[in-house]
Design a protein around this motif. Structure first.
Motif, PDB file in Angstrom:
ATOM      1  N   GLU A 293      27.255  38.227  40.093  1.00  0.00           N
ATOM      2  CA  GLU A 293      27.012  38.950  38.843  1.00  0.00           C
ATOM      3  C   GLU A 293      28.307  39.580  38.324  1.00  0.00           C
ATOM      4  N   ALA A 294      29.169  40.025  39.239  1.00  0.00           N
ATOM      5  CA  ALA A 294      30.451  40.621  38.842  1.00  0.00           C
ATOM      6  C   ALA A 294      31.470  39.545  38.481  1.00  0.00           C
ATOM      7  N   ARG A 295      31.389  38.408  39.157  1.00  0.00           N
ATOM      8  CA  ARG A 295      32.344  37.323  38.896  1.00  0.00           C
ATOM      9  C   ARG A 295      32.220  36.785  37.475  1.00  0.00           C
ATOM     10  N   LYS A 296      31.033  36.896  36.902  1.00  0.00           N
ATOM     11  CA  LYS A 296      30.837  36.432  35.519  1.00  0.00           C
ATOM     12  C   LYS A 296      31.721  37.195  34.536  1.00  0.00           C
ATOM     13  N   PHE A 297      32.137  38.396  34.944  1.00  0.00           N
ATOM     14  CA  PHE A 297      32.994  39.213  34.087  1.00  0.00           C
ATOM     15  C   PHE A 297      34.481  39.070  34.459  1.00  0.00           C
ATOM     16  N   GLY A 298      34.772  38.192  35.412  1.00  0.00           N
ATOM     17  CA  GLY A 298      36.154  37.971  35.809  1.00  0.00           C
ATOM     18  C   GLY A 298      36.612  38.775  36.998  1.00  0.00           C
ATOM     19  N   VAL A 299      35.703  39.518  37.633  1.00  0.00           N
ATOM     20  CA  VAL A 299      36.066  40.310  38.809  1.00  0.00           C
ATOM     21  C   VAL A 299      36.281  39.369  39.995  1.00  0.00           C
ATOM     22  N   ARG A 300      37.388  39.529  40.700  1.00  0.00           N
ATOM     23  CA  ARG A 300      37.731  38.655  41.806  1.00  0.00           C
ATOM     24  C   ARG A 300      38.280  39.471  42.975  1.00  0.00           C
ATOM     25  N   SER A 301      38.261  38.892  44.156  1.00  0.00           N
ATOM     26  CA  SER A 301      38.868  39.532  45.321  1.00  0.00           C
ATOM     27  C   SER A 301      40.363  39.659  45.109  1.00  0.00           C
ATOM     28  N   ALA A 302      40.970  40.670  45.738  1.00  0.00           N
ATOM     29  CA  ALA A 302      42.401  40.974  45.639  1.00  0.00           C
ATOM     30  C   ALA A 302      42.783  41.600  44.290  1.00  0.00           C
ATOM     31  N   MET A 303      41.800  41.834  43.426  1.00  0.00           N
ATOM     32  CA  MET A 303      42.053  42.499  42.142  1.00  0.00           C
ATOM     33  C   MET A 303      41.986  44.015  42.347  1.00  0.00           C
ATOM     34  N   SER A 304      42.780  44.756  41.606  1.00  0.00           N
ATOM     35  CA  SER A 304      42.720  46.208  41.722  1.00  0.00           C
ATOM     36  C   SER A 304      41.362  46.699  41.235  1.00  0.00           C
ATOM     37  N   GLY A 305      40.879  47.781  41.857  1.00  0.00           N
ATOM     38  CA  GLY A 305      39.604  48.338  41.454  1.00  0.00           C
ATOM     39  C   GLY A 305      39.604  48.783  39.999  1.00  0.00           C
ATOM     40  N   ALA A 306      40.725  49.319  39.558  1.00  0.00           N
ATOM     41  CA  ALA A 306      40.831  49.787  38.177  1.00  0.00           C
ATOM     42  C   ALA A 306      40.683  48.635  37.190  1.00  0.00           C
ATOM     43  N   MET A 307      41.338  47.505  37.484  1.00  0.00           N
ATOM     44  CA  MET A 307      41.240  46.330  36.627  1.00  0.00           C
ATOM     45  C   MET A 307      39.813  45.787  36.621  1.00  0.00           C
TER      46      MET A 307
END
Length: 366
Positions: free
Chosen positions: A52-66
């Protein structure tokens, strides 16, 4: 020798969004929601993200703020490695019901060689289906799988029908499959290598296959030989039940950036003791000590030193870590420190023979 004898039946099982799925399993309120494991909206790094988060572009190794900027309704949850290991152990027990040739890659994925298996089932595809059903029944989690003649093709295949699916590439379809595949989907081809291949006019497996081994070696060094073989269905190495550990590490991300070297040493002492504990538990030692420093601007620096003897004691490790810490000045405040030991005394080097190219059109039950 009959080429059919050399054909292996390899399954790559990959859990779907494992860390995030475990969190959703344990907390029903999180099911169907966009979650990130690790990090926070202020600092830290995302370890895993739900679909559900990946649909928005959230990926592992990404900063929490981003991640929070991309997905404003994102929910952050803490990592729970004890729980992940518990679930992973249950999953591996299922693997061993079928074969002892299990090569774990991490807590959430593994290779299985089921050419000869405990169930006497000639179909690797049916075995993969059974395994995925048992994982769902016993853990409540979904897994995907890839099935083919070697680890490389099986791993690529496992990603095709994710999540909660599987893909079989039988021997007679391997070459055609690889020829049509975009090189960016080749396991081991990262962003930089992909862009270099594109610049050289290599977009698909067919393009890659058209290049000579000399050309590929000239442009990609030792990896050139690997690319030359892999696109022809040739891969060195079989499923190894006991993977040799190459390094052991521990690290800490701080709630607030630190600039004091005294405070850094205090934290490094704690990390060194954790490394010592893990080394003693694994009954290994290492010669190469590496200090990892991540600065507030997220740039990463490593400093290493190789000794003439193997060490495992925290006190000896800290002697080298202090030397590495003070060998040059810090460029900024620090958000993460880590210590790792490599060049371990458990390493065994064995030359692996490449498996024969699958140019023969074989019809086996897969």
């Amino acid at each position: 020798m009959d080429a059919a004898i050399l054909i292996r039946k390899i399954i790559h099982v990959d859990m779907d969004a494992f860390y995030a799925s475990v969190a959703q399993l344990d907390n029903p309120e999180l099911q169907g929601k966009a979650i990130a494991v690790g990090g926070s909206e202020i600092r830290g790094v995302v370890s895993a993200a739900s679909y559900e988060a990946r649909k928005f572009g959230v990926r592992s190794a990404m900063s929490g703020a981003m991640a929070k900027r991309l997905c404003p309704h994102l929910i952050f949850v803490k990592t729970d490695f004890a729980r992940y290991k518990e679930v992973s152990s249950a999953i591996r027990k299922i693997f061993y019901e079928y074969t002892d040739l299990v090569e774990p890659l991490s807590l959430d994925e593994a290779y299985l060689d089921v050419t000869e298996n405990k169930k006497g089932n000639p179909s690797a595809s049916l075995i993969a289906t059974e395994i995925r059903l048992k994982i769902k029944e016993r853990t409540g989690l979904n897994a995907s799988a890839g099935i083919s003649i070697n680890k490389f093709v099986a791993k690529v295949a496992s990603d095709i029908n994710k999540p909660n699916g599987q893909k079989t590439i039988p021997p007679e379809e391997v070459i055609e499959f690889l020829e049509k595949l975009d090189v960016k989907k080749f396991y081991g081809v990262g962003k930089v290598t992909k862009e270099k291949m594109y610049r050289l006019g290599v977009f698909t497996g067919m393009d890659l296959k058209s290049k000579t081994e000399e050309f590929l070696t000239e442009h990609f060094g030792k990896s050139g030989g690997y690319y030359y073989n892999i696109v022809r269905g040739i891969q060195k190495g079989s499923v190894k039940p006991s993977r040799i550990q190459k390094s052991l590490a521990a690290e800490r991300t701080f709630n607030e950036n630190i600039a004091s070297e005294i405070y850094m040493l205090e934290r490094l002492e704690e990390i060194a003791k954790e490394v010592e504990r893990r080394l003693l538990k694994s009954k290994i030692a290492g010669k190469t000590i590496t200090l990892k420093i991540k600065y507030s601007d997220f740039t990463l620096q490593t400093r290493s030193k190789t000794l003439d003897m193997y060490v495992s004691a925290a006190a000896l490790i800290m002697e080298i870590v202090k030397e590495l810490l003070f060998q040059s000045s810090m460029k900024d405040s620090v958000r993460l420190l880590g210590i790792s030991l490599s060049n371990l005394n458990n390493e065994k080097k064995k030359a692996a023979k490449p498996e024969k190219s699958i140019d023969v059109q074989l019809k086996l039950e897969f």
